[in-house]
Write an enzyme that holds these catalytic residues in place. Structure first.
Site, short mmCIF file in Angstrom:
data_model
loop_
_atom_site.label_atom_id
_atom_site.label_comp_id
_atom_site.label_asym_id
_atom_site.label_seq_id
_atom_site.Cartn_x
_atom_site.Cartn_y
_atom_site.Cartn_z
N HIS A 24 3.75 4.52 12.85
CA HIS A 24 4.02 4.48 11.40
C HIS A 24 5.04 5.59 11.11
CE1 HIS A 24 2.49 4.17 7.09
NE2 HIS A 24 3.02 5.37 7.06
N CYS A 82 3.69 9.60 0.87
CA CYS A 82 2.38 10.15 0.51
C CYS A 82 2.55 11.11 -0.66
CB CYS A 82 1.77 10.87 1.71
SG CYS A 82 0.27 11.76 1.27
N HIS A 118 8.20 7.34 8.84
CA HIS A 118 8.94 7.47 7.58
C HIS A 118 10.36 7.91 7.93
CE1 HIS A 118 5.87 6.91 4.38
NE2 HIS A 118 5.08 7.04 5.43
N ARG A 133 0.84 -1.21 0.00
CA ARG A 133 0.00 0.00 0.00
C ARG A 133 0.88 1.26 0.00
NH1 ARG A 133 -0.57 4.72 2.61
NH2 ARG A 133 -0.36 3.69 4.63
N ASP A 134 1.45 1.61 1.15
CA ASP A 134 2.25 2.85 1.22
C ASP A 134 3.41 2.77 0.22
OD1 ASP A 134 3.49 5.21 2.13
OD2 ASP A 134 2.93 4.82 4.19
N ASN A 178 8.93 4.73 3.90
CA ASN A 178 8.68 4.20 5.24
C ASN A 178 9.99 3.69 5.83
OD1 ASN A 178 5.98 3.50 3.64
ND2 ASN A 178 5.50 3.58 5.82
N1 COA Z 1 -12.93 4.53 -4.41
C1 COA Z 1 -13.10 4.72 -5.74
N2 COA Z 1 -13.58 5.85 -6.28
C2 COA Z 1 -13.87 6.86 -5.42
C3 COA Z 1 -13.72 6.73 -4.05
C4 COA Z 1 -13.21 5.50 -3.53
N3 COA Z 1 -13.00 5.31 -2.23
N4 COA Z 1 -14.12 7.86 -3.48
C5 COA Z 1 -14.51 8.69 -4.43
N5 COA Z 1 -14.37 8.07 -5.63
C6 COA Z 1 -14.66 8.60 -6.97
C7 COA Z 1 -16.06 9.15 -7.08
O1 COA Z 1 -16.95 8.12 -7.39
C8 COA Z 1 -15.91 10.16 -8.18
O2 COA Z 1 -15.81 9.48 -9.41
P1 COA Z 1 -16.27 10.16 -10.79
O3 COA Z 1 -15.39 11.36 -10.98
O4 COA Z 1 -16.01 9.08 -11.80
O5 COA Z 1 -17.71 10.52 -10.58
C9 COA Z 1 -14.53 10.75 -7.90
O6 COA Z 1 -13.81 9.74 -7.20
C10 COA Z 1 -14.60 12.02 -7.09
O7 COA Z 1 -15.35 11.76 -5.91
P2 COA Z 1 -15.41 12.78 -4.68
O8 COA Z 1 -16.19 12.18 -3.59
O9 COA Z 1 -15.80 14.15 -5.19
O10 COA Z 1 -13.91 12.79 -4.24
P3 COA Z 1 -12.82 13.95 -4.21
O11 COA Z 1 -12.34 14.26 -5.57
O12 COA Z 1 -13.30 15.06 -3.34
O13 COA Z 1 -11.63 13.16 -3.44
C11 COA Z 1 -11.12 11.32 -2.01
C12 COA Z 1 -11.84 12.65 -2.16
C13 COA Z 1 -11.04 11.03 -0.52
C14 COA Z 1 -11.90 10.25 -2.73
C15 COA Z 1 -9.68 11.43 -2.62
O14 COA Z 1 -9.08 12.61 -2.21
C16 COA Z 1 -8.83 10.26 -2.25
O15 COA Z 1 -9.07 9.16 -2.69
N6 COA Z 1 -7.76 10.49 -1.44
C17 COA Z 1 -6.90 9.43 -0.99
C18 COA Z 1 -5.47 9.85 -1.17
C19 COA Z 1 -4.53 8.78 -0.68
O16 COA Z 1 -4.76 7.60 -0.81
N7 COA Z 1 -3.38 9.23 -0.09
C20 COA Z 1 -2.36 8.36 0.37
C21 COA Z 1 -2.72 7.54 1.54
S1 COA Z 1 -2.74 8.41 3.05
ZN ZN Z 2 3.02 6.49 5.28
#
Ligand code: COA
Ligand code: ZN
Length: 317
Positions: free
Chosen positions: A212, A245, A214, A20-21, A254
């Protein structure tokens, strides 16, 4: 599930987070088959927990967009808890459909980093976590809450310890089974770590707290030791020292699993992890990813891997 056998006392539990990370920040696409093969190998190396992927927006983290397929195809070792990182309700639904054992819900202590990483305020993250907690109630799935940027934020700098503790309390109130304090960009120092770990262990047992770290500023293993001596027993680490990240400027890997396990082996701290196997897996990473990796033990070898004595030395009397 093997929470009962995640023995405490002096044992140090490592949750392997490279799938994952480690992979989330890799620019090169790693095929689903290769992810599955890596996790299957890690599943036989003695880990009790593996964070096998995330269920986040595929636009945010394209490298892990195949999480559903990965979770469906891995060979489950019944002694391993397979964890999935989750940002929101949609992620929780996907992870539960893919039979993740544990959902790791992530929010930053820093509002700014939470907005950069999760595109929402901390308040909105917590509201979503409340909905997730309701959904998993009564299922076999456990919940872990991560406090990212708990020791410092690349945008805001120092983070108030009171805020970190308040988030821990909020997580416990939501019924989370475990809490992780994450040092997203390696800003923690050993004395700070000992202080915060001591305060969190007044709230939860060592079986429920994960650290956790880094290694961004070279303090990763020093922080592990400080946390361990303050009573913490569970740590995240990534094979090869991969990770970071993508939404935290200056992020880097990490703490490296094989470097950590080597430190524990040398100090007599049991981990149950097969270091020879880890080295074999770590040495295959550069070919998989197309670049060198930060871990040191795969380059140096273990202390016991001594070198042949050169002829000129033999001839000296
Ligand atoms: N899995 C898959 N698709 C997802 C999702 C999920 N968990 N959450 C949202 N989406 C999709 C929506 O369906 C939408 O799709 P579309 O554009 O095809 O309609 C799109 O993503 C935007 O959705 P929205 O709720 O408006 O999300 P956002 O753009 O505001 O982003 C997060 C919010 C949380 C979904 C996004 O910022 C994210 O995934 N962040 C994680 C980052 C990460 O993993 N960082 C490292 C680990 S700490
Ligand atoms: Zn991390």
């Amino acid at each position: 599930m093997n929470t009962a056998t995640e023995g405490l006392n002096d044992r140090l539990i490592v949750q392997e987070v490279a799938p994952r990370d480690g992979l989330q920040i890799e620019p090169t696409w790693v095929e689903t088959d290769d992810k599955v093969a890596l996790i299957d190998q890690l599943s036989t190396a003695g880990f009790s927990r593996i964070e096998a992927g995330s269920f986040v927006s595929p636009k945010a983290i394209p490298a892990l967009r195949d999480g559903d397929a990965v979770f469906h195809r891995i060979k489950r070792n019944p002694d391993v808890i397979y964890v999935a990182l989750i940002p929101n309700v949609k992620g929780a639904e996907r992870a539960m459909a893919a039979l993740a054992d544990e959902l790791n819900l992530v929010m930053s202590a820093s509002q700014t980093h939470n907005r950069a990483n999760m595109r929402m305020s901390c308040e909105n993250s917590l509201t979503g976590f409340g909905d997730i907690a309701k959904r998993v109630r009564g299922s076999h799935v456990t919940l872990n809450g991560t406090v990212a940027t708990a020791f410092g934020c690349p945008f805001e700098g120092a983070i108030d310890e009171g805020r970190v503790l308040a988030i821990v309390d909020a997580y416990l109130e939501l019924g989370m089974h475990g809490v992780t304090l994450a040092d997203t960009t390696g800003m923690a120092n050993p004395r700070q770590v000992a202080r915060i770990v001591t305060r969190v262990l007044e709230r939860i047992g060592p079986d429920a707290l994960t650290l956790h770290f880094h290694n961004t500023r070279g303090l990763g293993l020093a922080n592990v030791l400080a946390a361990y001596e303050a009573g913490a027993r569970r740590f995240d680490a990534a094979l090869g020292g991969l990770g970071g990240c993508p939404f935290a400027p200056g992020a880097s890997g990490n703490i490296c699993t094989e470097d950590l396990v080597n430190m524990c082996d040398e100090m007599g701290i049991p981990t149950g992890i097969d270091l020879v196997k880890l080295l074999e897996l770590s040495r295959a990473l550069p070919a998989l990813l197309g670049h060198d990796v930060p871990g040191q033990l795969a380059k140096s070898g273990r202390n016991c891997d001594v070198h042949p004595v050169p002829d000129y030395v033999r001839s000296i009397v």
